[in-house]
Design a protein around this motif. Sequence first.
Motif, mmCIF file in Angstrom:
data_model
loop_
_atom_site.group_PDB
_atom_site.id
_atom_site.type_symbol
_atom_site.label_atom_id
_atom_site.label_comp_id
_atom_site.label_asym_id
_atom_site.label_seq_id
_atom_site.Cartn_x
_atom_site.Cartn_y
_atom_site.Cartn_z
ATOM 1 N N TYR A 53 0.808 -1.220 0.000
ATOM 2 C CA TYR A 53 0.000 0.000 0.000
ATOM 3 C C TYR A 53 0.837 1.264 0.000
ATOM 4 O O TYR A 53 0.326 2.345 0.202
ATOM 5 C CB TYR A 53 -0.958 -0.007 1.190
ATOM 6 N N MET A 56 -0.129 4.481 -1.705
ATOM 7 C CA MET A 56 -1.108 5.427 -1.180
ATOM 8 C C MET A 56 -0.439 6.638 -0.547
ATOM 9 O O MET A 56 -1.063 7.652 -0.333
ATOM 10 C CB MET A 56 -1.999 4.748 -0.132
ATOM 11 N N TYR A 61 -1.705 10.244 -4.858
ATOM 12 C CA TYR A 61 -2.628 9.210 -4.414
ATOM 13 C C TYR A 61 -3.110 9.509 -3.005
ATOM 14 O O TYR A 61 -4.266 9.294 -2.668
ATOM 15 C CB TYR A 61 -1.967 7.837 -4.442
ATOM 16 N N PHE A 65 -6.745 9.627 -2.098
ATOM 17 C CA PHE A 65 -7.306 8.664 -1.175
ATOM 18 C C PHE A 65 -7.958 9.351 0.016
ATOM 19 O O PHE A 65 -9.009 8.933 0.483
ATOM 20 C CB PHE A 65 -6.213 7.694 -0.704
ATOM 21 N N GLU A 69 -11.658 8.707 1.266
ATOM 22 C CA GLU A 69 -11.596 7.864 2.450
ATOM 23 C C GLU A 69 -12.918 7.859 3.213
ATOM 24 O O GLU A 69 -13.426 6.806 3.616
ATOM 25 C CB GLU A 69 -10.472 8.358 3.349
ATOM 26 N N LEU A 72 -15.497 5.726 1.760
ATOM 27 C CA LEU A 72 -15.245 4.284 1.820
ATOM 28 C C LEU A 72 -15.333 3.727 3.230
ATOM 29 O O LEU A 72 -15.196 2.524 3.435
ATOM 30 C CB LEU A 72 -13.846 3.970 1.264
ATOM 31 N N PHE A 93 -9.874 -3.974 -3.328
ATOM 32 C CA PHE A 93 -9.494 -2.582 -3.553
ATOM 33 C C PHE A 93 -8.024 -2.425 -3.901
ATOM 34 O O PHE A 93 -7.238 -1.919 -3.105
ATOM 35 C CB PHE A 93 -9.853 -1.750 -2.332
ATOM 36 N N ARG A 95 -5.050 -0.741 -6.428
ATOM 37 C CA ARG A 95 -4.854 0.661 -6.779
ATOM 38 C C ARG A 95 -5.794 1.122 -7.890
ATOM 39 O O ARG A 95 -6.445 2.159 -7.786
ATOM 40 C CB ARG A 95 -3.395 0.886 -7.205
ATOM 41 N N THR A 97 -8.589 -0.117 -8.828
ATOM 42 C CA THR A 97 -9.982 -0.124 -8.397
ATOM 43 C C THR A 97 -10.301 1.129 -7.579
ATOM 44 O O THR A 97 -11.329 1.769 -7.782
ATOM 45 C CB THR A 97 -10.282 -1.395 -7.580
ATOM 46 N N LEU A 98 -9.375 1.477 -6.676
ATOM 47 C CA LEU A 98 -9.588 2.701 -5.891
ATOM 48 C C LEU A 98 -9.642 3.921 -6.803
ATOM 49 O O LEU A 98 -10.424 4.835 -6.589
ATOM 50 C CB LEU A 98 -8.486 2.861 -4.841
ATOM 51 N N TYR A 102 -12.636 6.480 -7.213
ATOM 52 C CA TYR A 102 -12.388 7.913 -7.109
ATOM 53 C C TYR A 102 -13.080 8.648 -8.259
ATOM 54 O O TYR A 102 -13.789 9.624 -8.065
ATOM 55 C CB TYR A 102 -10.881 8.156 -7.141
#
Length: 324
Positions: A53, A56, A61, A65, A69, A72, A93, A95, A97-98, A102
């Motif tokens: 991760y 992030m 990012y 994120f 956040e 989510l 989830f 990268r 996919t996030l 977003y």
Amino acid sequence: MGSNHSDWDEELSRNTKQRRHNKNRRDLSKDEKYHQKESEQFIKSLDKADSKYGWMKEKRYNRMFKEIEGGLSGVMGDGPFEWVDRRVFDAVFDRLTLMSLYKLMKSGIIDTLDFPIARGKEAHVFHGTGLSGPVAVKIFHTSNAVFKNLLQYIEGDPRFGGLKRRHRDVVDIWVRKEFRNLSRLAKWGLAVPKPLGVHKNVLVMDYLGTPSAPSPRLRDVKVADPEPVYIELLEFLAITWQKAGMVHGDFSPYNIMWHDGGPVVIDVGQAVVQSHPKSQEFLVRDVTRLVEWANKAGLDVELAEAMFEVLEMDLSHVEIQEEE
Ligand SMILES: Nc1ncnc2c1ncn2[C@@H]1O[C@H](COP(=O)(O)OP(=O)(O)O)[C@@H](O)[C@H]1O
Ligand SMILES: [Mg+2]
């Protein structure tokens, strides 16, 4: 799959309890600073917890994120070390996919992702909230194994020829295909969830259910008066074939939801156009499944007459609702 399912059930109920717990806690501590600190710790902990991760923490990012956040939190738990469904999080989830979430959040199609409602063969489905109400968010798995099986539905469909078949591309094509299939069926007035948005491996559509649970599947309910339901589903197949020029391909009581006292058909990613080399085979299989369901429900119907109906039923009254 069996044991996975019970894991998933356990996980769902644990998740629900934990969420309630987290909610209470949230109500107790409304101090803004506390939350900000927690969020910073969370971002920091991502790096420590798992280098996977680390991305992030990268500036752009990190900013991205942080923005999503809050949206989510329903699927993540609140604090840094309370990822209630960490396993789900890891599996779903990644990268890209996030980043898709977003995008969909930025464009207002999704506001929050609230809780998981189902884990299917190829996807997790979540309850989300959009600007005008609840939405279903289907997030397709991006791991390799599952999608080999899907290639057969894409090869031979002239709408998707000549594309590079890199794995990730295949997933994205698949999801767009489900979106387009839903639109096409919806335009013929068929009972399917209306598609609302799509980005990469994430599909957003009308949510079928109550605020706390999705509607049951046809296989999970006992229909008091099956005859009109049989006729409606037979007509569904007929309109899909004769008018929309397609075949569902996985038409079973698992992929039909019982919503507001009637059937709504879901899971149309594998649906193909008539020119697909296997379209007739799929059609026979779909009609067979419907007849099997009808027989189990106590109706005296036969495959041959059902096939005849699907192919020959007079549908002159059915008109497209909007040009494609
Ligand atoms: N629009 C929706 N509203 C509510 N629940 C949904 C919706 N679409 C799917 N689901 C739930 O998610 C499950 C899996 O969805 P499905 O589209 O069949 O995915 P899969 O391809 O993984 O089988 C369904 O059985 C249903 O319980
Ligand atoms: Mg399904």
